[in-house]
Design an enzyme around this catalytic site. Structure first.
Site, mmCIF file in Angstrom:
data_model
loop_
_atom_site.group_PDB
_atom_site.id
_atom_site.type_symbol
_atom_site.label_atom_id
_atom_site.label_comp_id
_atom_site.label_asym_id
_atom_site.label_seq_id
_atom_site.Cartn_x
_atom_site.Cartn_y
_atom_site.Cartn_z
ATOM 1 N N PHE A 1 -2.527 2.383 -4.600
ATOM 2 C CA PHE A 1 -3.010 3.611 -4.015
ATOM 3 C C PHE A 1 -4.480 3.438 -3.617
ATOM 4 O O PHE A 1 -4.757 2.753 -2.655
ATOM 5 C CB PHE A 1 -2.691 4.779 -4.953
ATOM 6 N N TYR B 1 -2.538 0.147 10.325
ATOM 7 C CA TYR B 1 -2.645 -0.540 9.037
ATOM 8 C C TYR B 1 -1.405 -0.288 8.191
ATOM 9 O O TYR B 1 -0.788 -1.221 7.660
ATOM 10 C CB TYR B 1 -3.895 -0.074 8.279
ATOM 11 N N SER C 1 0.824 -1.206 0.000
ATOM 12 C CA SER C 1 0.000 0.000 0.000
ATOM 13 C C SER C 1 0.859 1.256 0.000
ATOM 14 O O SER C 1 1.983 1.263 0.508
ATOM 15 C CB SER C 1 -0.881 -0.016 1.255
ATOM 16 N N LYS D 1 1.816 -2.880 6.785
ATOM 17 C CA LYS D 1 2.326 -3.013 5.423
ATOM 18 C C LYS D 1 3.833 -2.763 5.382
ATOM 19 O O LYS D 1 4.575 -3.458 4.667
ATOM 20 C CB LYS D 1 1.590 -2.052 4.484
#
Length: 351
Positions: free
Chosen positions: A179, A151, A126, A155
């Site tokens: 994105f 979050y 991400s 990643k």
């Protein structure tokens, strides 16, 4: 036909990628515990591809159950890993749940990859790994800053786990930093289907427009952007799906120059939240009921991609613009409503 394991195949991006893989000659099996999805999209996959997807309802945090899938499919040559919790706001509220789910599932999966010598691994990463960047657009070389949410931190950690893993394994990996995937398959048979209140912008828009939500909230209009709302890079989910197939072929054809390569997947254009709302209203003719609220913890101010690396190395082509993203998202929302009304007619107890 090369067999690919897709984790999260019943989910939004996973289902679109399954379709793209099958249409490009791959055999696909899925693992999805349906904790953030349902089997609703499986029917759409079947109708689009003419093939019934085998999905194992397995929690990746359960190592033994995950291992059993690999034992039953010893011809898997590649894994595409989507399965993770992904809501920024929820991760701020429930950080331990995010760290446990997103990292433990990845570690179990990589242990199976090592056990069965799976040569190819593609990771759903991400743009949140960049944090609040000093300059935009971001390239794959843009320095990572502190993640703005748990979050995003999962990643960043996930990428580092994979980099460490491939150094000692017979596996090559690609990290796809995408994105903001939006829209739905042009067939109108699969799309985004959030459980509960939507955490992402476009399903919040469509559910408000169709009446599922009485009003939607824009989180802040005092940011340093064109109109004060957050700026994002929206990319159609089918374009994202295509990039995963191309990434797997890239590995299969030994085109990678390193053990672990990174690609940004974005449109290359920055669009503010208020601009996205305006695009939806223009394309659909629906006037949206929204209000301006306070900033949301965890949100990055502004980010969009430099996608030159994916375009040149993967031969990735973006087919859908913002208007198509909004058009297909709305068509999908209408389809879901139609299906829900049909189910209520067939099952009066649901009313």
């Amino acid at each position: 036909m090369p067999k690919i394991l897709v984790t999260g195949g019943c989910g939004y991006i996973g289902s679109h990628t399954v379709v793209d893989l099958i249409e490009n000659g791959f055999d696909v099996v899925s693992i999805d515990d349906n904790s953030r999805s349902t089997n609703y999209l499986l029917d759409g996959i079947d109708k689009i591809t003419g093939k019934k997807l085998k999905n194992y309802k397995v929690d990746l945090k359960n190592f033994d159950e995950t291992l059993a899938v690999f034992q039953e499919n010893e011809d898997i040559i590649g894994v595409i890993h989507f399965a993770a919790y992904k809501a920024v706001g929820e991760s701020v509220e429930k950080p331990l749940m995010y760290y446990e789910n997103n990292l433990c599932s990845l570690i179990n999966l990589l242990n199976c990859v090592k056990e069965f010598n799976i040569p190819h691994f593609v990771f759903s990463s991400s743009c949140t790994v960049y944090g609040n960047p000093d300059s935009i657009p971001v390239t794959e070389q843009t320095p990572e800053k502190k993640a703005e949410s748990p979050y995003g931190a999962t990643k960043q950690m996930g990428e580092e786990i994979i980099r460490s893993f491939v150094k000692v394994a017979e596996t090559n990996a690609i990290l796809l930093r995408y994105f903001n995937p939006v829209g739905a398959h042009p067939s109108n048979l699969i799309g985004e289907l959030p459980l509960g209140k939507p955490q992402n912008l476009v399903p919040a828009i469509t559910q408000t427009a169709i009446g599922k939500l009485p009003q939607m909230q824009v989180y802040g209009n005092d940011y340093d952007t064109r109109d004060g709302s957050c700026l994002r890079d929206y990319i159609h989910v089918s374009d994202i799906a295509s990039a995963h197939t191309l990434a797997m072929r890239f590995l299969l054809e030994n085109k990678n120059t390193g053990k672990c390569e990174v690609f940004n997947l974005g449109s290359g254009n920055g669009v503010t939240v208020l601009e996205a709302i305006k695009a939806f209203e223009t394309v659909t003719g629906q006037k949206l009921n929204y209000k301006i609220g306070p900033r949301r913890p965890g949100d990055v101010v502004a980010i969009y991609a430099n996608n030159n690396h994916a375009v040149s190395a993967l031969n990735w082509q973006i087919k859908y613009d913002l208007n198509e993203m909004m058009r297909t998202a709305w068509a999908w929302e209408l389809k879901v409503k139609e299906d829900e009304e049909l189910m209520k007619k067939q099952n009066p107890v649901l009313n």
